[in-house]
Design a protein around this motif. Sequence first.
Motif, PDB file in Angstrom:
ATOM      1  N   SER A 261      -8.827   0.098  30.975  1.00  0.00           N
ATOM      2  CA  SER A 261      -8.518  -1.331  31.063  1.00  0.00           C
ATOM      3  C   SER A 261      -7.688  -1.615  32.303  1.00  0.00           C
ATOM      4  O   SER A 261      -7.306  -0.719  33.039  1.00  0.00           O
ATOM      5  N   SER A 262      -7.363  -2.892  32.511  1.00  0.00           N
ATOM      6  CA  SER A 262      -6.587  -3.287  33.689  1.00  0.00           C
ATOM      7  C   SER A 262      -5.108  -2.995  33.540  1.00  0.00           C
ATOM      8  O   SER A 262      -4.334  -3.231  34.453  1.00  0.00           O
TER       9      SER A 262
ATOM     10  N   LYS B 212      -3.213  -1.460  36.133  1.00  0.00           N
ATOM     11  CA  LYS B 212      -2.788  -2.262  37.275  1.00  0.00           C
ATOM     12  C   LYS B 212      -1.534  -3.067  36.945  1.00  0.00           C
ATOM     13  O   LYS B 212      -1.136  -3.933  37.707  1.00  0.00           O
ATOM     14  N   GLY B 213      -0.937  -2.847  35.789  1.00  0.00           N
ATOM     15  CA  GLY B 213       0.338  -3.471  35.489  1.00  0.00           C
ATOM     16  C   GLY B 213       0.241  -4.887  34.956  1.00  0.00           C
ATOM     17  O   GLY B 213       1.214  -5.639  34.993  1.00  0.00           O
ATOM     18  N   GLU B 214      -0.908  -5.279  34.432  1.00  0.00           N
ATOM     19  CA  GLU B 214      -1.046  -6.644  33.926  1.00  0.00           C
ATOM     20  C   GLU B 214      -0.289  -6.794  32.604  1.00  0.00           C
ATOM     21  O   GLU B 214      -0.261  -5.882  31.779  1.00  0.00           O
TER      22      GLU B 214
ATOM     23  N   ASP C 100      -1.094 -12.120  30.086  1.00  0.00           N
ATOM     24  CA  ASP C 100      -2.194 -12.428  31.003  1.00  0.00           C
ATOM     25  C   ASP C 100      -3.514 -11.871  30.477  1.00  0.00           C
ATOM     26  O   ASP C 100      -4.548 -12.548  30.520  1.00  0.00           O
TER      27      ASP C 100
ATOM     28  N   VAL D 176      -6.868 -14.100  29.700  1.00  0.00           N
ATOM     29  CA  VAL D 176      -8.173 -13.811  30.303  1.00  0.00           C
ATOM     30  C   VAL D 176      -9.221 -13.575  29.216  1.00  0.00           C
ATOM     31  O   VAL D 176     -10.309 -14.160  29.247  1.00  0.00           O
TER      32      VAL D 176
ATOM     33  N   GLN E  16       6.296  -8.849  31.503  1.00  0.00           N
ATOM     34  CA  GLN E  16       6.858  -9.633  32.600  1.00  0.00           C
ATOM     35  C   GLN E  16       7.443 -10.962  32.128  1.00  0.00           C
ATOM     36  O   GLN E  16       6.787 -11.738  31.443  1.00  0.00           O
TER      37      GLN E  16
ATOM     38  N   THR F 296     -11.731  -3.823  33.784  1.00  0.00           N
ATOM     39  CA  THR F 296     -11.938  -4.474  32.485  1.00  0.00           C
ATOM     40  C   THR F 296     -12.378  -5.909  32.622  1.00  0.00           C
ATOM     41  O   THR F 296     -13.318  -6.361  31.975  1.00  0.00           O
ATOM     42  N   ARG F 297     -11.667  -6.653  33.454  1.00  0.00           N
ATOM     43  CA  ARG F 297     -11.920  -8.075  33.583  1.00  0.00           C
ATOM     44  C   ARG F 297     -13.370  -8.350  34.014  1.00  0.00           C
ATOM     45  O   ARG F 297     -14.074  -9.150  33.396  1.00  0.00           O
TER      46      ARG F 297
ATOM     47  N   PRO G 233      -5.894  -9.208  38.473  1.00  0.00           N
ATOM     48  CA  PRO G 233      -4.625  -9.393  37.784  1.00  0.00           C
ATOM     49  C   PRO G 233      -3.466  -9.633  38.758  1.00  0.00           C
ATOM     50  O   PRO G 233      -3.468  -9.137  39.864  1.00  0.00           O
ATOM     51  N   ARG G 234      -2.494 -10.406  38.287  1.00  0.00           N
ATOM     52  CA  ARG G 234      -1.275 -10.582  39.085  1.00  0.00           C
ATOM     53  C   ARG G 234      -0.256  -9.550  38.608  1.00  0.00           C
ATOM     54  O   ARG G 234      -0.338  -9.068  37.476  1.00  0.00           O
ATOM     55  N   VAL G 235       0.682  -9.239  39.460  1.00  0.00           N
ATOM     56  CA  VAL G 235       1.807  -8.474  38.973  1.00  0.00           C
ATOM     57  C   VAL G 235       2.970  -9.435  38.821  1.00  0.00           C
ATOM     58  O   VAL G 235       3.291  -9.871  37.729  1.00  0.00           O
TER      59      VAL G 235
ATOM     60  N   PHE H  50      -6.522 -19.197  35.518  1.00  0.00           N
ATOM     61  CA  PHE H  50      -7.238 -18.838  34.299  1.00  0.00           C
ATOM     62  C   PHE H  50      -8.559 -19.609  34.179  1.00  0.00           C
ATOM     63  O   PHE H  50      -9.516 -19.116  33.608  1.00  0.00           O
TER      64      PHE H  50
ATOM     65  N   VAL I  30     -11.162 -17.538  35.775  1.00  0.00           N
ATOM     66  CA  VAL I  30     -11.735 -16.506  34.905  1.00  0.00           C
ATOM     67  C   VAL I  30     -12.917 -17.088  34.126  1.00  0.00           C
ATOM     68  O   VAL I  30     -13.995 -16.486  34.047  1.00  0.00           O
TER      69      VAL I  30
END
Lengths: 385, 385, 385
Positions: free
Chosen positions: B76-77, B80-82, B86, B90, B358, C50-51, C265-267, C283, C286
Amino acid sequence: MKSLIDILDFSVEEIDELIYLANDIIDNPKKYSEICKGKKLANLFFEPSTRTRLSFEAAMYELGGNVIGFSEAASSSVSKGESVADTTKVISCYADIIVIRHPKEGAAYVAANNTSVPVINAGDGGHCHPTQTLADLLTIYREKGRLKDLTIGFCGDLKYGRTVHSLINALTRYDNINMVFISPKELKVPNYIKKDLLENKDVSYEETTKLEEVIPKLDILYMTRIQKERFLNAEDYLRLKDSYVLTLEKLNGAKSDMSIMHPLPRVNEISVSVDKDSRACYFKQVLNGKYIRMALIIKLLKESMNFNFDFIGYVDPNTMVNIMKDNKRIRNLNTERHKRLTNLIKCNNPRCITSTEQELEHIFELRDKEDEIYRCIYCEAKGNR
Amino acid sequence: MKSLIDILDFSVEEIDELIYLANDIIDNPKKYSEICKGKKLANLFFEPSTRTRLSFEAAMYELGGNVIGFSEAASSSVSKGESVADTTKVISCYADIIVIRHPKEGAAYVAANNTSVPVINAGDGGHCHPTQTLADLLTIYREKGRLKDLTIGFCGDLKYGRTVHSLINALTRYDNINMVFISPKELKVPNYIKKDLLENKDVSYEETTKLEEVIPKLDILYMTRIQKERFLNAEDYLRLKDSYVLTLEKLNGAKSDMSIMHPLPRVNEISVSVDKDSRACYFKQVLNGKYIRMALIIKLLKESMNFNFDFIGYVDPNTMVNIMKDNKRIRNLNTERHKRLTNLIKCNNPRCITSTEQELEHIFELRDKEDEIYRCIYCEAKGNR
Amino acid sequence: MKSLIDILDFSVEEIDELIYLANDIIDNPKKYSEICKGKKLANLFFEPSTRTRLSFEAAMYELGGNVIGFSEAASSSVSKGESVADTTKVISCYADIIVIRHPKEGAAYVAANNTSVPVINAGDGGHCHPTQTLADLLTIYREKGRLKDLTIGFCGDLKYGRTVHSLINALTRYDNINMVFISPKELKVPNYIKKDLLENKDVSYEETTKLEEVIPKLDILYMTRIQKERFLNAEDYLRLKDSYVLTLEKLNGAKSDMSIMHPLPRVNEISVSVDKDSRACYFKQVLNGKYIRMALIIKLLKESMNFNFDFIGYVDPNTMVNIMKDNKRIRNLNTERHKRLTNLIKCNNPRCITSTEQELEHIFELRDKEDEIYRCIYCEAKGNR
């Protein structure tokens, strides 16, 4: 319970039935496109095998059914130490038919013994992979129009190749099959296959190390991978490997209608340039694999308690009669034909499911009365009283 | 928004409604087989749990819907730290209902706060796993015909077992439940459960270390795994573990209709030989788990904005009336009943979702006015002003 | 064969067609809900995303089709060393349309060259990701009602961002687009983009390091992640990163209808507090991504040999006429417009698919006759004769 664990679980007539059904599916896909509506197939892949897994998924979807499952053990409960028997019992609460791939020999057999839904063996260690063999048989039938009167060459690693052994086994039941084994001497067909399967059944065969010498007489050339790890000596590997790579040049001496088969994936044992040759059949094999799996799913669901024949409405009744009149021929799995010993001999094969499964009885069958040979019913390893 | 994060989000009447609906699904599966056509369930498994994941998949397919998702965080994402918030936003673009399993406590609650589609908690760390509890309640109801007037034994690890705590919690709401806790002294039910849940509500209970002594009086025996890691001392583990393994021998003293339950997977705490005993219910629990999840999906989709009631045509209107008249009973999640403090107390629980998410506000509720006890709304950890 | 490998494979008219179709899907989802019944999409994700993967899954399910595939290379046959070409040939036996994500540049192009079913590039290394660009274009169109006469700010890492380069590329084809590049000097838009794409086509642009200074004039602000690894110096990163984090405070100077976009994704480059601002569109992006992928699947299946137009019955014939009259505009992939050299120049880019694929020809095209610049057809790397 009807399941497919070993290709020999099916009689020649049953294999004929599957081939007939697969051909009908190929000709009339719409007739079957809703036949498994509301049914679920579980893909239990305890080790990855993308090609086989996706073949079953595509097959089930083309029959109108759904698919659940996992593609590797890491994402399953196995890491929590659950037995194959328990996993199977749980999954049969979710699915109408189970496909299992497992690194341990005999795992599919254990699964079949622990559920009332049909189980298909999609590979249990180095032991069996019967749906690959069914795909091979359908391909031979569709390419040649027959499963007898054929000269078939097997080339590459004939010592360890599960696929090759299983196909040899299946072909010994057809008339007038001549086998030609082409391999380096390190990777020859094992003696027990030559003796037990071929000589005992009067199947003619020859052995050679030179592909070019025998290629002219072949109706079918079945190629396999040669793995570096199989050689004690890296120099031997380097010296030998090119002899068993199929190129357009080597094809010059072959019949114009010879069929080239390969179980895939290939690494480099068939040159990419051969792909465009009309004799290349290995991608057709993939397609045939999907269609024979569709036939197999229909056959096994038809036999199982929980398939309610809703689908008859979708099928030409004449076809159904033809298919269904074969019902009586279907043998029950595990008919006890041999004397069995329970927990008197211990199976020492570390790749056998008995080495890991909780509280599993060790059962051996007397296969050869004269020599008193007992074999483990899960992995076929020999045991001594 | 209707979601299921904690079993206590549902009233006793709502649980009755789910049990009623699950029983109707079991009796009339075809009535529900297209009810979720065109709907999609997302399975977000940030850690693997094959059994739970496949149970939801099977449930959704048996309702005619589809399933998307992932089975572990690695694919999964998340890498990437999501944030969970979020990811949820999504996924709600893709699915009509979300199932989430996550190693952090409170993660499902964060998900539910960030989407307009219903969220089902399929396990958030050691915190809650309400659909397992629903499966347990349905099993008790189907085996015993009632959820009251029962003597229930819990055996094994009663200190850390999330499943056991959640079931104890749910059962305290029914009349005349007697609980018998059977465990080594190292793994007894925590004091806060005995005090807050049982003594405060006048639920009768007793504690023992000996299964054999109490088994004759039990209507239900709920077994759990004892994990080696829970013991400071390997010798203690070896000495104790066999006392809590259920065998046919130990069953001799039990009632002939006692129900044996287990959340699975088991390792060896129930002997395989018990499986064939008519009292064994643990595989029925699996099946019931699928049916109660089907009921839950229907209930939550029915309540949510984006379920358009197309399915009424498929359902017996009388049944629907029965089901729908319960609508008004459904509470909104997170009704603020307690005084809350935002960002004044910091949650120090490293397993809490606040430790990673976050910009997530730390919110504490005043749960006990007299003793001024504040608890984190995500993980229930205590905090001090 | 119709495939989408690079956003420039589609003409402006074709992109208009996709946007038209996506808008119709958004307005009339039921019209399309069975259009792909019986079709299968294969998701071949050789690296996780994933997204994107779930977006394609949701899209296909909302069209009534099915999905097969894998979500990471570890659970695929890649570990057995199979080439992308062979994998593609096999998968096209199972699926009607293929989506591929692969770490090597040019992998999707190799896939498209080895199958008769349409291929969609869902990201090939740092090279292309055209469906993200389509999602961006649909979002701009839906937010602004046009794809021309716009001032668009790009903020963050403009040097390495594949998404940004692709969107810049796509936007250069529309009239009166003004671009504002906002980045630290270490992460400026590369010179070849400024020269080849913008100056050559007379697209106006400006560069700045200060978001606050330019935000008042923007119609759209496209945010991207700034990755720590991009800086030689940790101090520079710490000093700079906050300048490029979007907060409610920085939004004060912006137009009230400016659209904030982000590929996700954003951090932490957009504060969570911005999410509730009506200008936040990320969003919505998406959701638009799902709809444009639905349109793309329909378009490509419509063009491909194996889509039999069964679905016309489900669609308003007037709409179909509109959609189908565009057929003739669709260019074949790989029209040879440039002089090509085969196996005369070797591609030295280690991220190029030529570095791993078995027996793949190295092909270079003469792109600039004056300067005699040749580029690899897979990864666009320069090569010298």
